[in-house]
Design a protein around this motif. Structure first.
Motif, PDB file in Angstrom:
ATOM      1  N   ALA A   1      -7.546  -4.535   3.745  1.00  0.00           N
ATOM      2  CA  ALA A   1      -6.089  -4.483   3.610  1.00  0.00           C
ATOM      3  C   ALA A   1      -5.655  -5.290   2.393  1.00  0.00           C
ATOM      4  O   ALA A   1      -6.386  -6.168   1.922  1.00  0.00           O
ATOM      5  N   VAL A   2      -4.458  -4.991   1.917  1.00  0.00           N
ATOM      6  CA  VAL A   2      -3.863  -5.720   0.796  1.00  0.00           C
ATOM      7  C   VAL A   2      -2.446  -6.103   1.203  1.00  0.00           C
ATOM      8  O   VAL A   2      -1.669  -5.255   1.659  1.00  0.00           O
ATOM      9  N   ILE A   3      -2.147  -7.386   1.066  1.00  0.00           N
ATOM     10  CA  ILE A   3      -0.799  -7.852   1.354  1.00  0.00           C
ATOM     11  C   ILE A   3      -0.303  -8.696   0.190  1.00  0.00           C
ATOM     12  O   ILE A   3      -1.090  -9.179  -0.633  1.00  0.00           O
TER      13      ILE A   3
ATOM     14  N   ALA B   1      -2.827   0.116  -4.120  1.00  0.00           N
ATOM     15  CA  ALA B   1      -2.551  -1.242  -3.676  1.00  0.00           C
ATOM     16  C   ALA B   1      -1.895  -2.034  -4.802  1.00  0.00           C
ATOM     17  O   ALA B   1      -2.381  -2.044  -5.927  1.00  0.00           O
ATOM     18  N   THR B   2      -0.792  -2.708  -4.469  1.00  0.00           N
ATOM     19  CA  THR B   2      -0.105  -3.521  -5.468  1.00  0.00           C
ATOM     20  C   THR B   2       0.006  -4.975  -5.048  1.00  0.00           C
ATOM     21  O   THR B   2       0.600  -5.771  -5.753  1.00  0.00           O
TER      22      THR B   2
ATOM     23  N   ASP C   1      -0.300  -0.708   8.232  1.00  0.00           N
ATOM     24  CA  ASP C   1       0.439  -0.266   7.050  1.00  0.00           C
ATOM     25  C   ASP C   1      -0.097  -0.905   5.769  1.00  0.00           C
ATOM     26  O   ASP C   1       0.169  -0.417   4.676  1.00  0.00           O
ATOM     27  N   ASP C   2      -0.829  -1.985   5.903  1.00  0.00           N
ATOM     28  CA  ASP C   2      -1.395  -2.702   4.755  1.00  0.00           C
ATOM     29  C   ASP C   2      -2.845  -2.320   4.464  1.00  0.00           C
ATOM     30  O   ASP C   2      -3.434  -2.823   3.507  1.00  0.00           O
TER      31      ASP C   2
ATOM     32  N   ILE D   1       0.838  -1.208   0.000  1.00  0.00           N
ATOM     33  CA  ILE D   1       0.000   0.000   0.000  1.00  0.00           C
ATOM     34  C   ILE D   1       0.867   1.250   0.000  1.00  0.00           C
ATOM     35  O   ILE D   1       1.792   1.372   0.808  1.00  0.00           O
ATOM     36  N   THR D   2       0.554   2.179  -0.887  1.00  0.00           N
ATOM     37  CA  THR D   2       1.157   3.507  -0.880  1.00  0.00           C
ATOM     38  C   THR D   2       0.034   4.507  -0.656  1.00  0.00           C
ATOM     39  O   THR D   2      -0.973   4.487  -1.377  1.00  0.00           O
TER      40      THR D   2
END
Length: 135
Positions: A132-134, A23-24, A72-73, A3-4
């Motif tokens: 969230a994205v991880i 999200a990447t 952070d995610d 995540i940015t």
């Protein structure tokens, strides 16, 4: 990090959250709305919005950790507050600050704040859900 978080030029530069998350990652984590229950299901901070917000954020953190994620995610938060009025912003931010101090991070992903008539039980004043994205 997957995540940015950014505040694009041309949008308000809000300190409490960022306007956009990029999200990447490839694994999505959806955290159900968390209320101010402790691990035993007892409401924390009955009648105290700041205490309940703090507990909600701590509960979100616990749920994220179980999935291998942290704040952070988080790509998006949604916060539901019973009978929202602007004068509740101060205790809301106080609760977030207290949770941040315990978590060692300031959660500032894009967020939506919604005023609602009621939640699951009358003593709950706030509920927080997260995506969230991880990797």
């Amino acid at each position: 990090m997957a995540i940015t978080l950014v505040n694009p030029n041309g949008l308000p530069q809000i300190d409490a959250y960022r306007q956009v998350s990029i999200a990447t990652g490839s694994k999505l984590v959806f955290v159900a709305g968390q209320v101010a229950w402790d691990a035993g299901g007892v409401t924390v901070g009955e009648g105290d919005l700041a205490a309940q917000v703090e507990q909600c954020y701590l509960n979100v953190s616990t749920a994220l950790a179980d999935a291998g994620a942290t704040f952070d995610d988080v790509a998006k938060l949604t916060v539901y507050v019973v009978d929202w009025t602007p004068d509740k912003m101060s205790p809301l931010m106080e609760g977030i600050s207290r949770a941040a101090a315990k978590l060692g991070t300031v959660p500032v992903p894009p967020a939506t704040l919604l005023g609602v008539a009621a939640l699951d039980v009358p003593e709950h004043l706030v509920e927080v859900e997260a995506t969230a994205v991880i990797d």
